[in-house]
Design a protein around this motif. Structure first.
Motif, short mmCIF file in Angstrom:
data_model
loop_
_atom_site.label_atom_id
_atom_site.label_comp_id
_atom_site.label_asym_id
_atom_site.label_seq_id
_atom_site.Cartn_x
_atom_site.Cartn_y
_atom_site.Cartn_z
N SER A 145 -86.60 -7.74 40.04
CA SER A 145 -87.59 -6.92 40.74
C SER A 145 -88.79 -7.73 41.21
CB SER A 145 -88.05 -5.77 39.85
OG SER A 145 -88.58 -6.27 38.63
N GLU A 146 -89.16 -8.79 40.47
CA GLU A 146 -90.33 -9.59 40.83
C GLU A 146 -89.94 -11.04 41.10
OE1 GLU A 146 -93.03 -9.17 37.62
OE2 GLU A 146 -93.35 -7.02 37.91
N ARG A 186 -88.74 -12.61 43.67
CA ARG A 186 -87.36 -12.61 44.13
C ARG A 186 -86.93 -13.94 44.73
NH1 ARG A 186 -86.09 -6.65 46.67
NH2 ARG A 186 -86.63 -5.45 44.80
N THR A 194 -81.12 -10.02 45.37
CA THR A 194 -82.53 -9.90 45.75
C THR A 194 -83.11 -11.18 46.31
OG1 THR A 194 -82.96 -10.22 43.38
CG2 THR A 194 -83.10 -7.98 44.23
#
Length: 383
Positions: free
Chosen positions: A243-244, A246, A350
């Protein structure tokens, strides 16, 4: 006459022991694998333990010759593995630990494997380094980007009568992770699985898929399907996500089931396990993991190494791909499998570049080819 026979037998055994050689040492995330030039037995090892103020030393001796220099490997929890030529006829390896631990020694044919179930390697070797051999050993066969060379392998019997179950992750109501191109993980892994299905069948394997279309299947149903097919291997295919940050994480990773839980493995497993999180309480999960078969863990570890190497070799001819390594973790989709099983994370959906190419058929076919190469190599060493 009997005395002469016994003397001959005694010296004959000494000569046989002296001919035994350790030709290479491999290290994975939680194990040490010793490769010998001939078959060995567990009884060939003599072991004892020495306690001291600083901890405990587990010592193993075997009448053999170590090809190459002495080596040291370190694991978590201050566990250290050392191996060296202790005398002209004897190799000794020592495990130093600050506390008493259980480290199973498994012996099969020409391999001896030490499992460190609750610790992972601090050496962080690349998958390529696991295949490095000393001067007298053969290097692993070079993989190709076409399937014609591998058809010859199955013609020699490697693929015949072997049953493989491919498990495309997620499906139906479960999209899985979302790629940068807004494509569900379930779609991408199904495409890769179909290419792998075709490739393995070309090589003579009997192949089944847990799903061949966009339907939802529970985690436990997937391995139950493999068990009902009496599969020799179970391969679950997934794609990773974060999520972070990426842009930072990319690369292929291969997982096998183990009670060990690194932080990275727990994060990956959390995404893949969410399907059955509500129906399996914490204690039932613990009981599942506590009854894991050691031999199956070892075989799954070997399979993961071979497939990881195969994928990297296949795609690196055209793409720059990061080696995420062979790792272990609590993946519930693998718990019920009665055969060697792995969960593959074929890349990060991602990641800006990797997420795009994971949806390209050319890249998907290369991954499938590499996985099939890994399967071939596994069976070549573990018929």
């Amino acid at each position: 006459m009997m005395r002469i026979f016994l003397i001959f037998l005694f010296f004959g055994n000494i000569l046989l022991a002296q001919s035994l050689k350790i030709i290479s040492i491999q290290q994975s995330q939680n194990s040490i694998i010793l490769n010998f030039n001939q078959n060995i037995k567990k009884q060939d090892f003599k072991d004892f333990a020495l306690k001291n103020n600083g901890g405990i030393r587990y010592v193993y001796d075997i009448q053999a010759e170590l090809m190459g220099s002495a080596k040291v490997f370190k694991f978590e929890d201050n566990i250290e593995f050392k191996i060296a030529q202790n005398s002209k006829e004897r190799v000794r390896f020592v495990i130093n630990s600050s506390k008493e631990i259980k480290i199973p020694l498994e012996v099969s044919a020409k391999k001896a494997v030490l499992i460190f179930p609750n610790a992972k390697s601090l050496n962080s070797p690349s998958i390529a380094s696991l295949f490095e051999e000393p001067k007298i050993a053969k290097t692993p066969p070079k993989t190709t980007t076409t399937s014609t060379a591998k058809v010859t392998t199955t013609a020699n019997g490697v693929g015949k009568k072997k049953v493989i179950v491919i498990d495309p992750g997620h499906g139906g109501k479960d999209c899985g992770a979302m790629s940068v191109g807004k494509v569900c993980e379930k779609v991408i892994v199904l495409n890769i699985s179909k290419y792998l299905n075709e490739e393995l069948k070309k090589r003579g394997y009997q192949v089944y898929m847990t799903r061949s279309k966009d339907i939802f299947i529970g985690l436990r149903e997937r391995t139950r399907f493999a068990n009902n097919k009496n599969a020799d291997l179970f391969i679950s295919i997934h794609a990773n996500a974060i999520s972070e940050n990426r842009e930072k994480l990319e690369g292929v990773e291969s997982y096998f089931l183990s009670t060990a839980r690194s932080e990275r493995a727990k994060k990956v497993a959390a995404l893949e396990n969410k399907d059955d999180t509500e129906v399996m309480n914490y204690f039932s999960k613990q009981s599942f993991l506590n009854i894991l078969n050691t031999q199956r863990i070892i075989a799954s570890n070997r399979l993961a190494i071979d497939i990881q190497y195969g994928m990297l070799q296949a795609v690196r001819g055209k793409y720059k791909v990061v080696d995420g390594g062979v790792r272990e973790g609590p993946f519930w989709v693998l718990v019920g499998a009665l055969m060697p099983s792995v969960l593959l994370e074929v890349g990060y959906l991602t990641h800006p570049k990797e997420g795009e190419r994971l949806n390209q058929s050319a890249f998907q076919k290369m991954l499938a080819l590499g996985i099939a190469d890994g399967v071939d190599n596994y069976f070549a060493k573990n018929p």
